[in-house]
Design an enzyme around this catalytic site. Structure first.
Site, PDB file in Angstrom:
ATOM      1  N   GLU A 180       0.817  -1.216   0.000  1.00  0.00           N
ATOM      2  CA  GLU A 180       0.000   0.000   0.000  1.00  0.00           C
ATOM      3  C   GLU A 180       0.847   1.262   0.000  1.00  0.00           C
ATOM      4  OE1 GLU A 180      -3.095   0.341  -0.413  1.00  0.00           O
ATOM      5  OE2 GLU A 180      -3.884  -1.679  -0.120  1.00  0.00           O
ATOM      6  N   ASP A 221      -5.425   8.225  -6.006  1.00  0.00           N
ATOM      7  CA  ASP A 221      -4.789   7.012  -6.505  1.00  0.00           C
ATOM      8  C   ASP A 221      -4.907   6.912  -8.021  1.00  0.00           C
ATOM      9  OD1 ASP A 221      -7.376   6.230  -7.088  1.00  0.00           O
ATOM     10  OD2 ASP A 221      -7.483   4.673  -5.547  1.00  0.00           O
TER      11      ASP A 221
END
Length: 234
Positions: free
Chosen positions: A106, A115
């Site tokens: 992550e 993202d």
């Protein structure tokens, strides 16, 4: 991390009481074996009787602490009930291993960012309620990450009924945290696992390498690592 009911376990669980009893009797037996009747002001016969009683008590306490007894079997104050907690909530070691594995994929950002598909994200892949301009401390990220991993496992456990090895569970927790528990529970992967085909379930992981309709190299790499971890336990 302590169990939530650790205080109750220490004060009420029969297993704890019996272990303490065994330790007391064992300590007394060692003391008696290292002294003599004159020091205690007893006759040799009384001293021998006392030593025999204490050693017999230690023997009984050890049996009670290790063997199944009626009282011990009926007591549930120190037990973890089946289905009450998941692997991560019940094991600090498993939680730490999962944090390390998932966190490595992550990454961490203390400032909110978008993202690959434009979703605002912060800390270790957290998207829930995140908006532009959000900032977190490292401690806040640590706490949030652990709580969310435990939450995702609990949600996955509602549909994953198969008993799977710990490494496989860590791999599946990583996958569910990334793709969402809803999508995970609707997957062929979970259906295969529940049907007993654990190897087939592991081989489903590489299929989950897309975001926004396109293959993402980082996701392909992550799914490969999850599959390797998943299969390592079989």
């Amino acid at each position: 991390m302590f169990l939530p009911d650790w205080k109750e376990i220490l004060t009420k669980a029969w297993s704890i009481k019996l272990i303490i009893l065994a330790a007391i009797f064992s300590g007394l037996s060692v003391f008696v074996s290292q002294t003599n009747a004159d020091v205690l002001g007893l006759s040799p016969a009384m001293f021998a009787g006392l030593a025999a009683i204490i050693n017999a008590g230690a023997f009984v306490a050890r049996i009670l602490a290790q063997k199944e007894t009626t009282s011990f079997l009926k007591d549930t104050s120190g037990a973890v009930k089946k289905g009450a907690v998941g692997l991560l909530a019940g094991s600090a070691v498993a939680l730490a291993a999962t944090v390390s594995f998932v966190g490595g994929w992550e990454g961490r950002s203390l400032v909110a960012y978008q993202d690959v598909v434009g979703v605002w994200t912060i800390c270790d892949g957290e998207t829930l309620g995140v908006k532009k301009g959000d900032v977190r401390t490292a401690d806040e990220c640590d706490e949030m990450f652990e709580k969310r991993l435990i939450q995702f496992e609990a949600e996955l456990d509602k549909c994953l009924f198969a008993v799977v090895p710990v490494p496989m569970k860590i791999a599946l927790n990583s996958w569910a945290y990334n793709v969402g528990s809803g999508a995970a529970c609707r997957s062929t992967l979970v259906k295969l696992a529940n049907a007993g085909d654990l190897e087939g379930a592991c081989h489903q992981l590489p299929r989950w390498n897309r975001a926004g309709g396109r293959v993402i190299k980082g996701l392909s790499n992550r799914r490969g690592a999850e599959r390797a971890l998943c299969l390592s336990a079989l």
